[in-house]
Design a protein around this motif. Structure first.
Motif, short mmCIF file in Angstrom:
data_model
loop_
_atom_site.label_atom_id
_atom_site.label_comp_id
_atom_site.label_asym_id
_atom_site.label_seq_id
_atom_site.Cartn_x
_atom_site.Cartn_y
_atom_site.Cartn_z
N ARG A 226 16.86 24.35 -18.36
CA ARG A 226 16.20 23.48 -19.33
C ARG A 226 14.77 23.15 -18.94
NH1 ARG A 226 17.53 17.32 -19.11
NH2 ARG A 226 17.55 16.90 -16.89
N ARG A 227 14.48 23.03 -17.64
CA ARG A 227 13.11 22.74 -17.23
C ARG A 227 12.17 23.90 -17.55
NH1 ARG A 227 11.47 18.63 -13.94
NH2 ARG A 227 13.05 17.06 -13.44
N GLU B 98 20.63 18.42 -22.69
CA GLU B 98 19.74 19.52 -23.03
C GLU B 98 19.59 19.58 -24.54
OE1 GLU B 98 23.79 20.73 -23.13
OE2 GLU B 98 22.67 20.23 -21.32
N THR B 99 18.50 20.19 -24.97
CA THR B 99 18.23 20.30 -26.40
C THR B 99 19.22 21.25 -27.05
OG1 THR B 99 15.88 19.90 -25.99
CG2 THR B 99 16.46 20.85 -28.12
N ARG C 142 22.40 26.90 -20.04
CA ARG C 142 21.28 26.26 -20.74
C ARG C 142 20.79 25.04 -19.98
NH1 ARG C 142 24.42 27.49 -26.30
NH2 ARG C 142 23.25 29.38 -26.89
N ARG C 143 21.70 24.28 -19.43
CA ARG C 143 21.28 23.11 -18.65
C ARG C 143 20.53 23.55 -17.40
NH1 ARG C 143 23.49 17.33 -17.79
NH2 ARG C 143 24.13 17.66 -19.94
N TYR D 38 12.39 18.09 -26.19
CA TYR D 38 13.51 17.47 -25.49
C TYR D 38 13.48 15.97 -25.73
CZ TYR D 38 16.59 15.77 -21.78
OH TYR D 38 17.58 15.14 -21.09
N ARG E 46 12.58 26.00 -20.09
CA ARG E 46 12.41 25.98 -21.54
C ARG E 46 11.46 24.86 -21.98
NH1 ARG E 46 16.09 28.93 -24.54
NH2 ARG E 46 17.81 29.87 -23.38
N GLN E 47 11.40 23.79 -21.18
CA GLN E 47 10.55 22.66 -21.53
C GLN E 47 9.20 22.69 -20.82
OE1 GLN E 47 12.71 18.91 -20.98
NE2 GLN E 47 14.60 20.00 -21.42
#
Length: 388
Positions: free
Chosen positions: A79-80, A260-261, A75-76, A274, A82-83
């Motif tokens: 994360r970019r 991360e969220t 997930r980390r 985020y 996802r954001q």
């Protein structure tokens, strides 16, 4: 099975073996899902007790099993992605959360519909009083030193902050939002206020906004921008803010550095959102040629705000179940309680960053903030007396 001793006391029951396996493999996502679906049942204590216990223990010793570590790393790593929030995706993300029933928000927010951290400047303040104090605290930092200032409110919500600035400082305020439901309410409030000529609201993404403003304020919107968009966000601020202008940015941040969220929050509550660390925000401000002139970290204020929202939500739970359903109620119970515990027992805080383009845009001591806040309080008390 029994673990530990002391308070709070929580007893849970999992309704099937698959629930236990799911929880063990991906607790960050599955705990909320199992509660929503009724597969995790609380036999003793409530969801706030459960999440207080989980959050306090997670902060000390997060799960070490391999599936959890692998999922966290994965997930980390993405994360970019996802954001990544282009205009179309930002609009969809806003619709997901903010275009819910207006009655829902009326049932648990304060009367001004402030959906961000209140400011409990004194013990015993009501939610309404603390939300008004928040608006005055922010207004004082904006250095509204003369009437007629042009102000932009990015992510104006239902219009409460813009109304306060127009009323208290005789400012010319433009509020922008991506929520059609919020826009309708904000425009109705502007029409009723009698300040229509200097108070307007538009359905606009910050990236397409034009104009030149003396002051810019953004409260509770930056959490939806996403890390990849920070350079574009502050570059836009730099073009919108006059040479002697001032901005106040208020958002949820984290005190322990980048992260991360939470996956459950990202899936069900705030997709694309985020809450950043200061170390992720300040470089973007600097690269945009802007100056950080003041930073304040509000710690437990949001925990108190969320508790008040949760209590009001629970008091209106039957009506909310009529508007939606039982699963929706469980989802929001989990969201409000989990968010509260993140501020009480984990690293979530609120950052207020004051930004300018020039070093001489503001007084050289912070005394003006307290003086302005006192003056705004006195004006409000005078209006209350006149209204009575």
């Amino acid at each position: 099975m029994h673990f530990g001793r002391g308070e709070p006391k929580v007893a849970i029951r999992l309704t099937d073996h698959q629930a236990a396996l799911a929880l063990a493999c991906d607790p960050l996502l599955k705990l909320g899902e199992l509660y929503m679906d009724g597969r995790l049942v609380l036999e003793e204590g409530d969801v706030a007790d459960l999440l207080a216990l989980v959050t306090k223990n997670w902060a000390v010793a997060p799960p070490a099993q391999l599936p959890v570590r692998l999922l966290t790393a994965a997930r980390r790593a993405v994360r970019r992605i996802r954001q990544f929030n282009p205009v179309s995706r930002s609009r969809a993300n806003v619709v997901h959360h903010y275009d819910l029933s207006q009655e829902l928000y009326r049932l648990f927010l304060d009367t001004d519909r402030q959906y961000s951290c209140a400011y409990f400047s004194e013990p015993g303040k009501s939610l309404e009083e603390a939300q008004l104090a928040k608006k005055r605290h922010i207004a004082a930092k904006l250095w509204l030193n003369r009437p007629g200032l042009k102000v932009l409110d990015i992510g104006c919500g239902w219009g409460g902050m813009a109304l306060e600035l127009a009323r208290a400082a005789n400012a010319d305020v433009t509020g922008i939002t991506l929520s059609e439901e919020q826009l309708v309410v904000a425009r109705e409030r502007a029409a009723r206020s009698g300040m229509g000529e200097r108070l307007r609201f538009d359905l606009v993404d910050y990236r397409t906004q034009r104009g030149s403003y003396d002051r810019i304020v953004s409260v509770g919107m930056f959490e939806h921008v996403g890390l990849p968009q920070y350079p574009a966000f502050f570059a836009k601020i730099s073009t919108l803010l006059k040479n002697d202008g001032v901005m106040l940015l208020h958002y949820i941040g984290r005190a322990e550095g980048p992260g991360e969220t939470n996956p459950w929050i990202a899936k069900y509550i705030f997709p694309g959102g985020y809450c950043p660390a200061l170390s992720e925000v300040l470089p973007a401000i600097e690269r945009a040629g802007l100056l950080v002139t003041d930073i304040e970290v509000l710690r437990l204020h949001y925990a108190q705000t969320l508790r008040a929202w949760r209590e009001r939500f629970n008091a209106s739970r039957a009506r909310i179940a009529e508007l939606y359903d039982e699963r929706f109620c469980r989802m929001w119970e989990f969201y409000l309680a989990g968010s509260e515990m993140a501020f009480r027992h984990d690293s979530m805080v609120v950052h207020q960053i004051q930004i300018a383009r020039r070093t001489d845009s503001l007084p050289i001591t912070r005394d003006y903030m307290l003086e302005n806040e006192r003056a705004l309080n006195q004006m409000s008390q005078a209006r209350a007396v006149q209204a009575a």
